[in-house]
Design a protein around this motif. Structure first.
Motif, PDB file in Angstrom:
ATOM      1  N   GLU A 157       0.791  -1.197  -0.047  1.00 16.64           N
ATOM      2  CA  GLU A 157       0.042  -0.075  -0.039  1.00 16.64           C
ATOM      3  C   GLU A 157       0.674   1.247  -0.163  1.00 16.64           C
ATOM      4  N   LYS A 158       2.074   1.314   0.835  1.00 13.07           N
ATOM      5  CA  LYS A 158       2.807   2.448   0.847  1.00 13.07           C
ATOM      6  C   LYS A 158       3.555   2.522  -0.635  1.00 13.07           C
ATOM      7  N   ILE A 159       4.125   1.666  -1.179  1.00  9.02           N
ATOM      8  CA  ILE A 159       4.621   1.537  -2.471  1.00  9.02           C
ATOM      9  C   ILE A 159       3.568   2.383  -3.602  1.00  9.02           C
ATOM     10  N   TYR A 160       2.525   1.618  -3.756  1.00  9.36           N
ATOM     11  CA  TYR A 160       1.345   2.400  -4.381  1.00  9.36           C
ATOM     12  C   TYR A 160       1.079   3.930  -4.176  1.00  9.36           C
ATOM     13  N   ARG A 161       0.953   4.096  -2.739  1.00 10.84           N
ATOM     14  CA  ARG A 161       0.847   5.724  -2.674  1.00 10.84           C
ATOM     15  C   ARG A 161       1.979   6.419  -2.997  1.00 10.84           C
ATOM     16  N   LEU A 162       3.114   5.991  -2.672  1.00  7.32           N
ATOM     17  CA  LEU A 162       4.225   6.664  -3.249  1.00  7.32           C
ATOM     18  C   LEU A 162       4.283   6.882  -4.719  1.00  7.32           C
TER      19      LEU A 162
END
Length: 92
Positions: free
Chosen positions: A7-12
Motif C-alpha cells: 500500500e505504501k509503494i502504491y501511494r508513493l
C-alpha cells in the motif's frame, strides 16, 4: 513484503489499489524478491567476465547552458506544492 508495504509503494507511486488484491500483489512482490536473493547467492567466483566496461568507447560532449524551465511550468503538474516548491508527504 507485507500488504502494508505494498500500500505504501502504491501511494508513493501515486497508483490506485482500487479493485486490486493487495495480498496477491504482496505475494507477487515476494516472488520477485526471492528470485533476486537467489541471484545474489549464485557463485561467480571462477567465472570469466565476458564483457567489460573498459572495452566501451565513451563519447563525451561539451556541456551547453540552456534556458531552464520556469517555476510555473515545472510545478504545473505537481499534485502538491507549497511556497513555490514540490511538497512531499514524508508520512507515507
Amino acid at each position: 513484503m507485507e500488504a502494508k508495504e505494498v500500500e505504501k509503494i502504491y501511494r508513493l507511486a501515486n497508483l490506485s489499489l482500487d479493485g486490486k488484491d493487495v495480498e496477491d500483489l504482496s505475494n507477487k512482490f515476494n516472488i520477485v524478491i526471492d528470485f533476486i536473493e537467489d541471484i545474489f547467492d549464485v557463485d561467480t567466483e571462477d567465472i570469466i567476465m565476458t564483457e567489460s566496461i573498459d572495452s566501451h568507447k565513451v563519447v563525451f560532449r561539451e556541456d551547453e547552458a540552456k534556458e531552464s524551465s520556469s517555476r510555473d511550468d515545472a510545478l504545473k503538474n505537481a499534485p502538491d506544492k507549497e511556497f513555490g516548491y514540490f511538497r512531499l508527504d514524508w508520512n507515507l
